[in-house]
Motif scaffolding. Structure first.
Motif, mmCIF file in Angstrom:
data_model
loop_
_atom_site.group_PDB
_atom_site.id
_atom_site.type_symbol
_atom_site.label_atom_id
_atom_site.label_comp_id
_atom_site.label_asym_id
_atom_site.label_seq_id
_atom_site.Cartn_x
_atom_site.Cartn_y
_atom_site.Cartn_z
ATOM 1 N N ALA A 1 0.675 -0.898 0.046
ATOM 2 C CA ALA A 1 -0.004 0.149 0.005
ATOM 3 C C ALA A 1 0.924 1.173 -0.115
ATOM 4 C CB ALA A 1 -0.861 -0.006 1.048
ATOM 5 N N LYS A 2 1.836 1.068 0.662
ATOM 6 C CA LYS A 2 3.009 2.440 0.849
ATOM 7 C C LYS A 2 3.307 2.762 -0.631
ATOM 8 C CE LYS A 2 6.830 4.087 3.355
ATOM 9 N NZ LYS A 2 7.813 3.996 4.434
ATOM 10 N N ALA A 3 3.814 1.627 -1.338
ATOM 11 C CA ALA A 3 4.517 1.973 -2.598
ATOM 12 C C ALA A 3 3.576 2.139 -3.572
ATOM 13 C CB ALA A 3 4.971 0.717 -2.921
ATOM 14 N N VAL A 4 2.277 1.685 -3.535
ATOM 15 C CA VAL A 4 1.169 2.395 -4.408
ATOM 16 C C VAL A 4 1.127 3.870 -4.029
ATOM 17 C CG1 VAL A 4 -1.112 2.094 -5.083
ATOM 18 C CG2 VAL A 4 -0.005 0.200 -4.575
ATOM 19 N N PHE A 5 0.855 4.207 -2.859
ATOM 20 C CA PHE A 5 0.664 5.370 -2.444
ATOM 21 C C PHE A 5 1.854 6.578 -3.032
ATOM 22 C CE2 PHE A 5 1.517 9.049 0.306
ATOM 23 C CZ PHE A 5 0.180 9.685 0.259
ATOM 24 N N GLU A 6 2.853 6.030 -2.865
ATOM 25 C CA GLU A 6 3.993 6.883 -3.147
ATOM 26 C C GLU A 6 4.075 7.226 -4.654
ATOM 27 O OE1 GLU A 6 7.443 5.099 -1.198
ATOM 28 O OE2 GLU A 6 6.930 6.072 0.454
ATOM 29 N N ALA A 7 3.500 6.260 -5.472
ATOM 30 C CA ALA A 7 3.601 6.423 -6.924
ATOM 31 C C ALA A 7 2.484 7.528 -7.360
ATOM 32 C CB ALA A 7 3.213 5.393 -7.659
ATOM 33 N N GLY A 8 1.301 7.446 -6.401
ATOM 34 C CA GLY A 8 0.178 8.383 -6.487
ATOM 35 C C GLY A 8 0.718 9.767 -6.192
ATOM 36 N N ALA A 9 1.208 9.831 -4.834
ATOM 37 C CA ALA A 9 1.745 11.107 -4.283
ATOM 38 C C ALA A 9 2.684 11.998 -5.311
ATOM 39 C CB ALA A 9 2.173 11.008 -2.939
ATOM 40 N N ALA A 10 3.504 11.213 -5.939
ATOM 41 C CA ALA A 10 4.523 11.875 -6.899
ATOM 42 C C ALA A 10 4.021 12.463 -8.041
ATOM 43 C CB ALA A 10 5.494 10.811 -7.388
#
Length: 270
Positions: free
Chosen positions: A90-99
């Motif tokens: 979930a963290k990796a998915v979120f970080e791609a979105g936040a970028a």
């Protein structure tokens, strides 16, 4: 059992539930048919609609949220299956979105929606559907370390941007660990692999002694496809996308703004 998508299937475009659809649901449940909302949204957002259906806070009535991430008994919103995302995924998915500064990135925990970089059009769409959220002021995902994370999704204006977001995520996360869908002509959605509207429909059916071939599923968009493919009678509403219509055994004459669910119930249940 009927499992039914909400937005653009059961609900009008303005987010409201029609009287005809509500009355048809009441008639079906009076005959002993389970009516189960099966939504990408949180259960918290459709409690008023359950009230109109006479299903709110009822024992032995059920709802599915977060594309299969959570199955509840409506009485006291009691969880009976929690299919959460592993934290690091979930963290990796979120970080791609936040970028991506154009993306509104949604983090759904079991009871609360958080949005990083909310954008006005998406926020208005959510509010029309009774969806409340908390804005994330920073991109520190560790705040969710002890939470059940149901799914992470991004709102982006075009399908090409949503497909690029999927590619950005899959560059960070092995695709075999994800279930990826698109919905509402605005979202790309990430759940854990093996978790979708179809898996949850079958899971709930098993708990209730209902076989997949005894389930009707109604939907309109790609996140509904796993549900349609898992059941005996898959139905597309008239406004469904082409791939949903191709998967359906019946396509309604009515669209979501003209009581399509009532058409389904009147044809196959009553």
């Amino acid at each position: 059992m009927i499992v039914c998508d909400l937005d653009e299937t059961l609900m009008n475009d303005d987010g409201s539930l029609s009287t005809k659809n509500a009355e048809a649901i009441q008639a079906a449940t009076a005959k002993g048919v389970y009516f189960v909302p099966n939504s990408g949204r949180s259960y918290t957002s459709f409690q008023n609609d359950l009230e109109t259906m006479h299903l709110r806070n009822q024992p032995n009535q059920y709802s599915i949220s977060y594309n299969g991430g959570l199955i509840l008994e409506n009485k006291d919103n009691r969880p009976i299956a929690i299919n959460a995302m592993p934290f690091e995924i979930a963290k990796a998915v979120f970080e791609a979105g936040a970028a991506n500064e154009k993306a509104a990135t949604h983090v759904y925990t079991q009871d609360t929606l958080y949005i990083y970089n909310p954008v006005p059009e998406d926020s208005a769409y959510l509010r029309n559907r009774g969806v409340s959220f908390q804005e994330m002021k920073d991109a520190n995902f560790d705040q969710f370390k002890d939470a059940n994370i149901m799914k992470v999704i991004m709102a982006l204006p075009t399908m090409s941007e949503r497909k690029q977001m999927r590619a950005d995520v899959e560059a960070k996360v092995d695709p075999k660990n994800l279930a990826v869908t698109y919905s509402s002509d605005r979202y790309v959605e990430f759940n854990p692999a093996g978790i979708d509207k179809g898996s949850a429909s079958v899971q709930l059916g098993e708990l209730l002694g209902i076989k997949p071939e005894e389930i009707i599923a109604a939907g309109d968009n790609s996140n509904d496809l796993p549900m349609l493919k898992a059941v005996g009678l898959p139905v597309s509403v008239a406004n469904g996308i082409d791939s949903v219509k191709e998967a359906a055994k019946y396509i309604t004459e009515a669209d979501n703004n003209h009581d399509a669910l009532a058409e389904i119930i009147n044809k196959f249940v009553l």
